[in-house]
Each structure stands twice: as structure tokens, then as C-alpha cells.
Design a protein around this motif. Structure first.
Motif, PDB file in Angstrom:
ATOM      1  N   UNK A  62      -9.558  18.780  15.072  1.00  0.00           N
ATOM      2  CA  UNK A  62      -9.273  19.817  14.072  1.00  0.00           C
ATOM      3  C   UNK A  62      -8.269  19.361  13.024  1.00  0.00           C
ATOM      4  N   UNK A  63      -7.866  18.095  13.076  1.00  0.00           N
ATOM      5  CA  UNK A  63      -6.918  17.558  12.114  1.00  0.00           C
ATOM      6  C   UNK A  63      -5.467  17.731  12.504  1.00  0.00           C
ATOM      7  N   UNK A  64      -5.209  18.417  13.621  1.00  0.00           N
ATOM      8  CA  UNK A  64      -3.835  18.643  14.064  1.00  0.00           C
ATOM      9  C   UNK A  64      -3.196  17.334  14.508  1.00  0.00           C
ATOM     10  N   UNK A  65      -1.934  17.123  14.063  1.00  0.00           N
ATOM     11  CA  UNK A  65      -1.230  15.895  14.410  1.00  0.00           C
ATOM     12  C   UNK A  65      -0.845  15.878  15.879  1.00  0.00           C
ATOM     13  N   UNK A  66      -1.097  14.737  16.530  1.00  0.00           N
ATOM     14  CA  UNK A  66      -0.718  14.537  17.927  1.00  0.00           C
ATOM     15  C   UNK A  66       0.613  13.799  18.009  1.00  0.00           C
ATOM     16  N   UNK A  67       0.730  12.750  17.198  1.00  0.00           N
ATOM     17  CA  UNK A  67       1.937  11.922  17.179  1.00  0.00           C
ATOM     18  C   UNK A  67       1.972  11.155  15.869  1.00  0.00           C
ATOM     19  N   UNK A  68       3.168  10.874  15.399  1.00  0.00           N
ATOM     20  CA  UNK A  68       3.335  10.122  14.167  1.00  0.00           C
ATOM     21  C   UNK A  68       4.275   8.946  14.406  1.00  0.00           C
TER      22      UNK A  68
ATOM     23  N   UNK B 128       6.401  10.532  23.668  1.00  0.00           N
ATOM     24  CA  UNK B 128       7.213   9.387  23.239  1.00  0.00           C
ATOM     25  C   UNK B 128       7.789   9.615  21.848  1.00  0.00           C
ATOM     26  N   UNK B 129       6.971  10.124  20.926  1.00  0.00           N
ATOM     27  CA  UNK B 129       7.466  10.323  19.562  1.00  0.00           C
ATOM     28  C   UNK B 129       8.375  11.544  19.461  1.00  0.00           C
ATOM     29  N   UNK B 130       8.084  12.605  20.225  1.00  0.00           N
ATOM     30  CA  UNK B 130       8.923  13.809  20.191  1.00  0.00           C
ATOM     31  C   UNK B 130      10.333  13.517  20.687  1.00  0.00           C
ATOM     32  N   UNK B 131      10.428  12.667  21.725  1.00  0.00           N
ATOM     33  CA  UNK B 131      11.736  12.307  22.278  1.00  0.00           C
ATOM     34  C   UNK B 131      12.354  11.109  21.575  1.00  0.00           C
ATOM     35  N   UNK B 132      11.641  10.593  20.563  1.00  0.00           N
ATOM     36  CA  UNK B 132      12.086   9.447  19.770  1.00  0.00           C
ATOM     37  C   UNK B 132      12.251   8.180  20.625  1.00  0.00           C
TER      38      UNK B 132
ATOM     39  N   UNK C 149      -9.297  10.700  29.166  1.00  0.00           N
ATOM     40  CA  UNK C 149      -8.407   9.586  28.833  1.00  0.00           C
ATOM     41  C   UNK C 149      -7.734   9.768  27.486  1.00  0.00           C
ATOM     42  N   UNK C 150      -8.487  10.287  26.511  1.00  0.00           N
ATOM     43  CA  UNK C 150      -7.927  10.534  25.176  1.00  0.00           C
ATOM     44  C   UNK C 150      -6.826  11.586  25.250  1.00  0.00           C
ATOM     45  N   UNK C 151      -7.046  12.632  26.049  1.00  0.00           N
ATOM     46  CA  UNK C 151      -6.041  13.686  26.172  1.00  0.00           C
ATOM     47  C   UNK C 151      -4.757  13.156  26.809  1.00  0.00           C
ATOM     48  N   UNK C 152      -4.899  12.304  27.813  1.00  0.00           N
ATOM     49  CA  UNK C 152      -3.719  11.707  28.454  1.00  0.00           C
ATOM     50  C   UNK C 152      -2.980  10.814  27.455  1.00  0.00           C
ATOM     51  N   UNK C 153      -3.752   9.991  26.728  1.00  0.00           N
ATOM     52  CA  UNK C 153      -3.137   9.120  25.712  1.00  0.00           C
ATOM     53  C   UNK C 153      -2.394   9.951  24.670  1.00  0.00           C
ATOM     54  N   UNK C 154      -3.026  11.022  24.174  1.00  0.00           N
ATOM     55  CA  UNK C 154      -2.399  11.875  23.164  1.00  0.00           C
ATOM     56  C   UNK C 154      -1.123  12.524  23.686  1.00  0.00           C
ATOM     57  N   UNK C 155      -1.159  13.004  24.937  1.00  0.00           N
ATOM     58  CA  UNK C 155       0.021  13.625  25.524  1.00  0.00           C
ATOM     59  C   UNK C 155       1.162  12.619  25.654  1.00  0.00           C
TER      60      UNK C 155
ATOM     61  N   UNK D 147       0.809  -1.227   0.000  1.00  0.00           N
ATOM     62  CA  UNK D 147       0.000   0.000   0.000  1.00  0.00           C
ATOM     63  C   UNK D 147       0.838   1.270   0.000  1.00  0.00           C
ATOM     64  N   UNK D 148       2.132   1.149   0.275  1.00  0.00           N
ATOM     65  CA  UNK D 148       3.032   2.309   0.378  1.00  0.00           C
ATOM     66  C   UNK D 148       2.674   3.229   1.540  1.00  0.00           C
ATOM     67  N   UNK D 149       1.996   2.675   2.513  1.00  0.00           N
ATOM     68  CA  UNK D 149       1.691   3.449   3.714  1.00  0.00           C
ATOM     69  C   UNK D 149       3.002   3.739   4.460  1.00  0.00           C
ATOM     70  N   UNK D 150       3.176   4.998   4.883  1.00  0.00           N
ATOM     71  CA  UNK D 150       4.437   5.415   5.488  1.00  0.00           C
ATOM     72  C   UNK D 150       4.401   5.407   7.014  1.00  0.00           C
ATOM     73  N   UNK D 151       3.255   5.172   7.600  1.00  0.00           N
ATOM     74  CA  UNK D 151       3.120   5.174   9.047  1.00  0.00           C
ATOM     75  C   UNK D 151       1.726   5.594   9.451  1.00  0.00           C
ATOM     76  N   UNK D 152       1.531   5.798  10.745  1.00  0.00           N
ATOM     77  CA  UNK D 152       0.224   6.191  11.275  1.00  0.00           C
ATOM     78  C   UNK D 152       0.367   7.484  12.063  1.00  0.00           C
ATOM     79  N   UNK D 153      -0.533   8.432  11.795  1.00  0.00           N
ATOM     80  CA  UNK D 153      -0.544   9.710  12.494  1.00  0.00           C
ATOM     81  C   UNK D 153      -1.835   9.823  13.309  1.00  0.00           C
ATOM     82  N   UNK D 154      -1.687  10.060  14.599  1.00  0.00           N
ATOM     83  CA  UNK D 154      -2.836  10.283  15.477  1.00  0.00           C
ATOM     84  C   UNK D 154      -3.201  11.762  15.411  1.00  0.00           C
TER      85      UNK D 154
END
Length: 417
Positions: free
Chosen positions: A82-88, A384-388, A373-379, A71-78
């Protein structure tokens, strides 16, 4: 059993991989595949290939064709409402350390076609037919067919007939649903005839309260389409919602579509466009996300393969490929001794499948029910992704042998081609 006479129920991935390797072991094998549908079912959601299954597709000579059809999918973005990315979480591009998106992300229908094409000229494929009943005998298994009413005897009956395997029910003298472990996850799959990802190759995952998920995945079609998923994750105590979903499943697609329109009309993000795309799609289907936990996967000359014996969402395709390879390998290693071959197959596959199934509540942990719960999960995901740390965790897991865990199986001595 130099020229085994084998019946496979089901023309999907598991049965085709098994037939490929059985013909490698016994070139003159007589293989019949019965498929209850009137034609090959070449539809389905995205699946992936992991663990020892990666080695097996390479040995089959199918790796390059599979890569061509991915499928050439490059990953998943949460994303937020409003469409703003939380984590990739990006794909690693490696087969030994894979993220949520596999290096071998491919639609089920494409993968099934690749495997069936490898054997189609060497097997007898019968459509619109299924096993009605079987009777165990000392030297074989007598099978009565549902439509033709014919009775034929085979050396082995292989049940590759999926999650609701009728053969599994007969083998265990139970109802097929008794081995189904309900994970509290229902999924609707469909193709949207417009590109809601606007050319992007990242899948997008949006959570709303009540365990409702809108999941969009890229489609490789250059015309511009999107693969849509509406997911409902219920908790153990939410019996009312679960029963509504199960009732709609039983009643059929139209009932389920109407329920999704009701349940997702207020979730936000691009839900209105997704619901319209679902209504206009021509490949809609829905299913329960469940595991099969069978106490055994063979009895006499009847054996369960793939989802029929150990369905595992997220890893089921890989288990099907591995199971087909191991079953054929054990028959090769024990020619004329079906009993020992099937015992060895179960000794290898059943513990590995059980260890891959886990506790069964992963989706509830990843998809909170409440806004808080969603806000905690997103944070947490964002940190985790920001700090790699996601990459570090995968690297450590791989070094310790947890990521991409492989099944321990013999080095089968396949005859030269």
C-alpha cells in the motif's frame, strides 16, 4: 620501461583510472584503448564509491565534479504493497561511514565520462575494435585485433573488458563463464519517463513473494523521471525460474521485457506503472548479478583489471578504481620489471577482492521468498531503524575497522605534476 607502450581493452571506469595514474607515473607513456562499442557507453545504473576509492578520487582532483553529478539520493525506504513505509535507511553524509546509499551515489555513465575526460587528449582511443588473440613473448605481448586484423606488440595488455572478459578466458585457457559465480540475482534497469517518487529523494524498495523486487530510485533530471529496477532473487533450488531468466537474457531485451511483464504483473504496489515505464523506456538493459572469482589476475604480460578480474556487485566500481590506482602504482615502483609489478598488484588486489565478495547469499537473506519471511524481515528492519540501531551498528563497525575497510597498499611516490 620509461615510456611504456600499453594496450587497454575497454574504455570504462577501470581502464580510464589506470590510464590516468599511468600517465602520472610515466608522462610520456603510449596508451591505446580499444573499445568494442561504436562509441563511449555512457549509460548504466547507479553506482557508488567507497573505501580507498574515496581517497583516490580526491587525489585525482575529481571529487568535486563527482559530487556535482551525484543522484542526490537521500537513502532507501522499504515499503509495503500500500506504499506505507516499513523502514528508512538514510545516507550518512559521510565517506568513512556509509549506509546502503553512498555519499557518492552517481550513475555509471556520468562517472565514466568524468574519468575519460581526464585522459581523452593523451591517449589513442579506437572504437568498434577488440582483441581477437594475443601471444606472449619475452619482451612483450603480440596482439591481433578482431576487425582490422593488424598485429601489434605492447609492453602490457590490460584487460578491462568487463564481466564476460574474452581476454580472461584466453589467459586462463577456459570459457569466460567458468569464473562467474552466479549469485542467483537478475536485474532489469531502465528509466521511467515520469516521477513515480513524486519529487521524493528517497529510493523505494518493495518485496513481493517469489524473490521479486521493485526498486525505484530518484533521477536528478528536473523534468521528472524515475530510475526503475526489477530484481529477481532466486534460491539455489529454484532451477526452473533461474533457467527462464537466463534464457531471456540470452535471447535479448525484448524477450526479457516480456518475461518481466509476465512475472511482475500481479505483485502490487506501483508495478503496473513500472511495467509500462519499462516498456516505453529507451535505455533498457538487463544483466546477471554475478561475481568474478578468477584464480589469478595476471599471466606474463597480460593483466586483469576491474570487473574482468574481480567483479563484485555493490563494490565493483570501488574495486575498479582501487585496482587501476594500484596497478599503475606498482608499475611506477618497479620500472622495467613488469613481472614483479604484476605479482605485487595481484598480492594486493586479489585477497582484498576476495574478502569483499563474501559468501554470495546476502541478497537471498535480505529478500525472502515467502510472505511470512517478508513480514519478519520488515518487522526486523522497522525495529532496527526505530531504535536507531542501524546508526549504532555502523558506528561500532567503523570503530572496529570493519566498515569502509581499506586496501593495504604502499605509499606510492608519484612524480610531481
Amino acid at each position: 620501461m620509461s615510456n611504456p607502450n600499453i594496450l587497454i581493452s575497454g574504455s570504462g571506469i577501470a581502464g580510464s583510472v589506470f590510464a590516468f595514474w599511468l600517465l602520472r607515473a610515466f608522462p610520456n607513456a603510449n596508451i591505446t584503448i580499444v573499445e568494442r562499442d561504436p562509441s563511449l557507453r555512457l549509460t548504466g545504473a547507479s553506482v557508488d564509491i567507497r573505501s580507498s576509492a574515496v581517497d583516490i578520487i580526491k587525489w585525482m582532483g575529481a571529487e568535486q565534479e563527482i559530487r556535482t553529478q551525484t543522484t542526490n539520493e537521500e537513502g532507501i525506504q522499504f515499503v509495503e504493497a500500500n506504499g506505507k513505509a516499513v523502514a528508512t535507511l538514510r545516507a550518512t553524509g559521510r565517506s568513512d561511514i556509509q549506509s546502503i546509499t553512498s555519499e557518492f551515489e552517481i550513475f555509471r555513465g556520468e562517472l565514466a565520462k568524468i574519468f575519460i575526460d581526464l585522459i581523452i587528449e593523451r591517449v589513442k582511443l579506437i572504437f568498434d575494435e577488440s582483441v581477437d588473440h594475443f601471444e606472449q613473448r619475452d619482451d612483450g605481448v603480440a596482439v591481433k585485433f578482431a576487425k582490422s586484423k593488424e598485429v601489434k606488440t605492447y609492453d602490457l595488455l590490460v584487460a578491462a573488458d568487463g564481466l564476460g572478459s574474452k581476454i580472461r578466458g584466453m589467459m586462463l585457457n577456459s570459457q569466460p563463464h567458468e569464473q562467474l559465480h552466479d549469485e542467483g540475482v537478475h536485474v532489469a534497469y531502465f528509466t521511467i519517463k515520469s516521477d513515480l517518487l513524486q519529487g521524493g529523494r528517497l529510493a523505494k524498495w518493495y518485496n513481493a513473494t517469489g524473490g521479486r523486487v521493485v526498486f525505484l530510485r530518484p533521477d536528478p533530471d528536473p523534468a521528472g523521471r524515475t530510475r526503475g529496477n526489477l530484481i529477481n532473487v532466486t534460491t539455489r533450488g529454484d532451477i526452473e525460474t533461474k533457467e527462464r531468466l537466463n534464457k531471456a537474457l540470452r535471447e535479448g531485451n525484448e524477450s526479457y521485457v516480456k518475461l518481466m511483464e509476465e512475472m511482475f504483473r500481479d505483485v502490487g504496489w506501483v508495478a503496473p506503472e513500472v511495467l509500462q515505464g519499462m516498456r516505453e523506456s529507451d535505455d533498457f538493459y538487463c544483466s546477471l548479478f554475478g561475481q568474478i572469482r578468477s584464480p589469478k589476475i595476471h599471466d606474463g604480460r597480460v593483466v586483469l583489471l576491474g570487473d574482468a578480474g574481480y567483479a563484485t556487485p555493490g563494490f565493483g566500481t570501488s574495486l575498479a578504481i582501487i585496482g587501476g590506482y594500484v596497478l599503475a602504482g606498482e608499475l611506477l615502483s618497479h620500472p622495467g620489471d613488469v613481472k614483479t609489478a604484476l605479482e605485487r598488484y595481484e598480492e594486493i588486489m586479489l585477497p582484498f577482492a576476495k574478502s569483499s565478495q563474501g559468501g554470495g547469499n546476502a541478497m537471498q537473506l535480505v529478500n525472502p521468498q515467502t510472505l511470512w519471511g517478508i513480514r519478519i524481515r520488515n518487522a526486523s528492519l522497522g525495529f532496527v531503524t526505530w531504535t536507531k540501531l542501524d546508526r549504532l551498528a555502523m558506528a561500532v563497525a567503523s570503530a572496529l575497522g570493519f566498515a569502509g575497510k581499506k586496501v593495504s597498499m604502499p605509499d606510492y611516490q608519484w612524480p610531481a605534476k
